[in-house]
Structure formats: structure tokens, C-alpha cells
Motif scaffolding. Structure first.
Motif, PDB file in Angstrom:
ATOM      1  N   VAL A 137       3.012   4.506  -8.474  1.00 54.18           N
ATOM      2  CA  VAL A 137       3.670   3.427  -7.762  1.00 54.18           C
ATOM      3  C   VAL A 137       5.159   3.746  -7.725  1.00 54.18           C
ATOM      4  CG1 VAL A 137       4.204   0.967  -7.711  1.00 54.18           C
ATOM      5  CG2 VAL A 137       1.949   1.730  -8.475  1.00 54.18           C
ATOM      6  N   ARG A 195       8.829   0.564  -3.770  1.00 54.71           N
ATOM      7  CA  ARG A 195       7.796  -0.210  -3.095  1.00 54.71           C
ATOM      8  C   ARG A 195       8.040  -1.704  -3.318  1.00 54.71           C
ATOM      9  NH1 ARG A 195       4.673   2.018   0.862  1.00 54.71           N
ATOM     10  NH2 ARG A 195       4.036   4.139   0.303  1.00 54.71           N
ATOM     11  N   ALA A 200       6.404  -3.136  -6.372  1.00 54.90           N
ATOM     12  CA  ALA A 200       6.605  -2.408  -7.634  1.00 54.90           C
ATOM     13  C   ALA A 200       6.761  -3.349  -8.826  1.00 54.90           C
ATOM     14  CB  ALA A 200       7.818  -1.486  -7.515  1.00 54.90           C
ATOM     15  N   VAL A 207      -6.499  -0.046  -5.810  1.00 57.49           N
ATOM     16  CA  VAL A 207      -5.319   0.500  -5.140  1.00 57.49           C
ATOM     17  C   VAL A 207      -5.761   1.246  -3.883  1.00 57.49           C
ATOM     18  CG1 VAL A 207      -3.925   0.714  -7.239  1.00 57.49           C
ATOM     19  CG2 VAL A 207      -5.395   2.617  -6.542  1.00 57.49           C
ATOM     20  N   LEU A 263      -1.742  -2.646  -3.818  1.00 56.17           N
ATOM     21  CA  LEU A 263      -2.365  -2.908  -5.116  1.00 56.17           C
ATOM     22  C   LEU A 263      -2.992  -4.296  -5.061  1.00 56.17           C
ATOM     23  CD1 LEU A 263      -0.825  -2.101  -8.586  1.00 56.17           C
ATOM     24  CD2 LEU A 263      -1.892  -4.311  -8.180  1.00 56.17           C
TER      25      LEU A 263
END
Length: 523
Positions: A209, A213, A216, A230, A250
Motif C-alpha cells: 500500500v 494512496r 493509506a 485487496v 482495500l
């Protein structure tokens, strides 16, 4: 057979050709010896009487129990100090948009209860009592984790087109794919990114990750051993044994945002409490008696259910030097005294209880309900006893009862803004999102291996009720009401040493027809 429950008293009277006023039934239920009182009331009834009056029962009890004094609420003096008014409660607990503010309660004036017993419905599912098969062998641990993975991955596979990790490892680089797996490791890289190892039944695979992002910060919510999904892009070198999945999305098992809870078909209420802790020097007996007295008032006539989410007693040897803080040092005497306090509530209540970490059951979860000896002690009002956790369905409303030991772990692992003791309902949101009441193994929460994982939320509850942390908090997560109900124990020296300031003497009252809630204070 004991006759404490009004429904059973009515049934016994009917079998003898008699009926009785509601108040007469209540008086018989609260008698020191209900069996003898009923026998005497029938024996002394006028020859032409078909219905026993409260005045008749009162006169019978006066002869059977010399020195007995009538009270304003039931005509029976239970010896409680209930004349004090409660103090005002802060209106800052929980989310503002849920139910009503905390209300003050004072001494009741009279009793008026006429419950519709035929309309009641109680079902209990997910109860491990009598079903525990775990022996602690390696195969037991494999079984429980396989069951967890099977059930939670099924919920996630409806949202992503997942491949087994063994297949992903052989796919060409640059392609897109998805994985559903159990988190076996989480670590940060030197560049500040997050590397998550996901495991399924075919192997493990690394997922990265990137710190930039937008999701995150969700990594802060992850716990070892929970199940997630994911989606992402495979690295160019995938297929040679050194590949990695760059995560684009996710997913948690979660509660659907469109979830709509069930409600009862009539106006009926349930009191949700926990952590009574009878036997502690800090048990708030006066507050409990005020609560019990209030349940006999017209204001509480619609409260027909009482749910207690663990820690009926303080226990013995639960923490260092606990004996110095005990008012009752014998464990069985603690339960006997708890039973006496339980007698104070109306006999027509349907009561459901599960154990907690202070109770005399195994510490490892799921916890079976109490053994037969303790069940006999706590048989007042025919209370139903189930394991921890259990789902209790009241007139169509699913209430997941869990004592809440894993909340300590969630609060310790997650950032304060996502889980804290001051707002325990937010930690409960995390468990709802993960669809598991105790996802992390090997930490603060002791978990027992079973053939199946009783801690999975296989279906979405309408209400999630916990205790344990002695803090009051409530709110709604995707339309699921999460309630942590505080406690009935003032601050102990041990709690002072670990900086726990309890919310004591509160009783959340839930409207089952609307799922609105009022929190009443009795301290």
C-alpha cells in the motif's frame, strides 16, 4: 419448584381455579417464600372468591412475615435505600443523533405493569454452551482459522474477483487481480509505504500500500488475523518468485451501507446493562436498587427485557491484590448476593445474561455459560443464561451481546481518533467493520480453538451490545446501533492505578420498535 416468576405464579393459580390482580401476583413473586405465600393465599381465600386481591395477599403476607413493612412501589419493603434522587448526567456520551439525552430518575411512586406475555419472543443463537469441543491441539487451531477464513472470505468474494495466492504467484507481471486473505504480517518500509502479507489456504502473498494512496490511513485500522480483500496491479517481475501486488483498493467484510435493521411490531423496550460487579467494595448497591425501583414505575411499564452483558460479580483473583478490594471474599456468596439484587427487578421481566472475564467461567473466548451450580443460584425470574458472545433476538430485533474484552486490544492497537476508552462505541465500529468480535489472536484477548469460529459476525446485528471497559458510549454505524453500557461499580484503587474513570449507574433503555435509545442515570 420455585415460583418467583409471575407467569408461573399465574399458571399455578389457574391450575387451582383462581385468578389474581396484577399487584397480588407481584406481591407473591416478591415474598420471602413464594411457594408458601401462594399456598397460604389460596388456602385462606374466601369460599366464593375466584380472584385473589392485593389486599388479601397483603394480609396473608403480614401473617407469614412478621415485621414486614409496605413500600410505595410494590407494597413490599425490600430493605433498599432508594429515597435519594439521582444526580444529573452529562449529555456528552455517544453520538448526538441517536435517541434521547440522558435522563434523571428519582424515587418511584407506584407500580403499574401489565406486560403482554403472549407478544414476547426470545431466541438465542451462536451459543457455545454445551458445544465446546476444543482440546488445544494443533488441529483445533487450524480448524477455527479455516472456518473464519471460509465464512468471511465468502462475504468478500461477492465484491471482488479474487484468485488464490498460489495462482497469483504464477500470473504474468503487469496484470490486475484481487486477493482475499488473512493478515499474517504488517510492516512499514523504509520509504514509508506499508507491506501487508496476506495468507489464504494455498499460501501467502505480499501486498504493498503506497503512502500516497487516499486509503493509506486505513492501514492504521488493520489487525493481525483479520480477513480483508485487496485489488491491484502485479509487479513486472511477477512469476519469478519475487512478485508483489500494488494495492489499488482495500475492502473489509463490513456492514453494507444500505443495511436496514429490523424492529419490533409493538412499542416495547429493553434495558441493556453490564458489569454489575457484586462483591466489590465499590459495587453501587443503592444505584442498583434505584434502578430496580424505577422498573416498577409507570414510566418503565414498557421495559419487558433486561440484557446483562457479563461480569455479574467481581470474582476472585482476577487482578493482583484484588482481595483487598472485596466486600464478599467467597465467589459463590458473590453470586448468591447478585441473585438477591436480581430479585428486586420486576418478576415479569425476561432476563438474558452472558458471562464476562470476572465471572466463574473459562477466560478464553468464546465463553460457555455458567455451570449448573451457578445457574441454580441465579435462577431468579427464570433468567436465561447463554455464552459469550450470543445473538439474542427479541421480537425480531437481533442483539449481538459480547462482553467486550477485545475492546482493550482494539483501543491499544488503533489511533485514538478511531478507538478510545472515552468513546468505546467507536472501537465497536471497528469490530463491526471486521465482522468479528475478537479478530487478533495471541494478544490481550484469550481465544479458544473450536471446530468453528463462534466470534465471527456471520450476519449483521441490529444492535451490538458490549460492556467490559466501564465506559458509556453509543452511536450508529451503517444503521447498526452500538452500545457500551457502562457499569455499576465506582472507581476501584486498581482502576485508579491504570487511569480508568468509570461511568457508573447508567441504564440504556432501547425502544425495540424504533431502535431509539434513552440513557437513564441512577447514581
Amino acid at each position: 419448584m420455585p415460583l418467583e416468576t409471575p407467569a408461573r405464579i399465574v399458571s399455578e393459580l389457574t391450575s387451582r381455579g383462581y385468578n389474581a390482580d396484577r399487584e397480588a401476583v407481584t406481591l407473591l413473586a416478591r415474598a420471602a417464600d413464594p411457594d408458601s405465600a401462594l399456598d397460604a393465599a389460596v388456602e385462606r381465600a374466601p369460599e366464593d372468591a375466584l380472584k385473589l386481591s392485593s389486599d388479601h395477599v397483603e394480609s396473608v403476607l403480614a401473617d407469614l412475615e412478621p415485621g414486614r413493612k409496605a413500600s410505595a412501589s410494590t407494597g413490599y419493603d425490600n430493605g433498599n435505600e432508594s429515597g435519594k434522587e439521582s444526580t444529573s448526567a452529562e449529555e456528552t456520551k455517544g453520538d448526538d443523533d441517536v435517541g434521547e439525552a440522558v435522563a434523571d430518575v428519582s424515587r418511584p411512586d407506584e407500580s403499574i405493569r401489565d406486560p403482554d406475555l403472549d407478544a414476547r419472543s426470545v431466541e438465542i443463537t451462536g451459543n457455545v454452551t454445551g458445544e465446546s469441543t476444543g482440546t488445544g491441539e494443533y488441529d483445533d487451531f487450524v480448524s477455527v482459522f479455516q472456518d473464519r477464513f471460509k465464512r468471511l472470505s465468502k462475504q468478500l468474494r461477492s465484491r471482488v474477483n479474487a484468485r488464490p495466492t498460489s495462482v497469483v504467484g504464477e500470473m504474468p507481471g503487469g496484470g490486475e487481480t484481487a486477493i482475499v486473505g488473512m493478515i499474517s504480517d504488517i510492516r512499514s518500509t523504509a520509504s514509508g509505504h506499508w507491506l501487508i502479507e496476506l495468507e489464504d489456504t494455498s499460501g501467502t502473498y505480499p501486498c504493498l500500500v503506497m503512502k500516497d494512496r487516499e486509503f493509506a490511513d486505513t492501514v492504521d485500522e488493520l489487525l493481525l488475523d483479520e480477513i480483508i480483500a485487496v485489488e491491484g496491479t502485479l509487479s513486472d517481475d511477477n512469476g519469478d518468485g519475487d512478485g508483489i501486488l500494488f494495492v489499488d483498493s482495500l475492502y473489509f467484510p463490513d456492514v453494507p451501507r444500505t443495511y436496514q435493521p429490523s424492529t419490533a411490531d409493538r412499542h416495547v423496550q429493553a434495558a441493556l446493562i453490564s458489569d454489575v460487579h457484586v462483591g466489590s467494595q465499590e459495587f453501587m448497591g443503592d444505584a442498583w436498587s434505584r434502578f430496580a425501583d424505577w422498573l416498577h414505575t409507570p414510566e418503565a411499564e414498557n421495559v419487558e427485557y433486561l440484557l446483562i452483558a457479563g461480569d455479574m460479580v467481581e470474582g476472585v483473583g482476577v487482578y493482583p491484590n484484588q482481595d483487598e478490594e472485596l466486600d464478599i471474599v467467597d465467589l459463590y456468596e458473590q453470586y448468591e448476593q447478585f441473585s438477591e439484587y436480581l430479585k428486586e427487578v420486576p418478576g415479569d421481566l425476561e432476563i438474558v445474561m452472558i458471562p464476562g472475564n470476572h465471572d466463574a467461567v473459562r477466560l478464553a473466548e468464546p465463553q460457555p455459560g455458567f455451570d449448573e451450580e451457578l445457574r441454580d443460584i441465579m435462577s431468579v425470574h427464570d433468567a436465561r443464561i447463554s455464552g459469550n458472545p450470543s445473538t439474542v433476538t427479541l421480537e425480531g430485533v437481533d442483539i449481538l451481546m459480547y462482553h467486550g474484552v477485545s475492546l482493550d486490544e482494539v483501543i491499544a492497537e488503533l489511533p485514538d481518533e478511531k478507538a478510545s476508552y472515552d468513546e468505546p462505541h467507536k472501537a465497536m465500529y471497528q469490530l463491526l467493520k471486521k465482522r468479528h468480535v475478537a479478530p487478533q489472536f495471541g494478544g490481550k484477548t484469550r481465544l479458544a480453538p473450536e471446530e468453528k469460529d463462534y466470534l465471527v459476525m456471520n450476519s449483521v446485528p441490529d444492535v451490538f451490545h458490549t460492556g467490559h471497559v466501564h465506559k458509556l458510549g453509543w452511536g450508529k454505524y451503517h444503521n447498526v446501533l452500538a452500545v457500551n453500557s457502562g457499569c455499576w461499580q465506582a472507581q476501584t484503587d486498581f482502576q485508579k492505578s491504570v487511569n480508568i474513570d468509570p461511568d457508573s449507574g447508567f441504564a440504556p433503555i432501547l425502544d425495540l420498535d424504533t431502535l431509539d435509545m434513552t440513557v437513564r442515570q441512577f447514581s
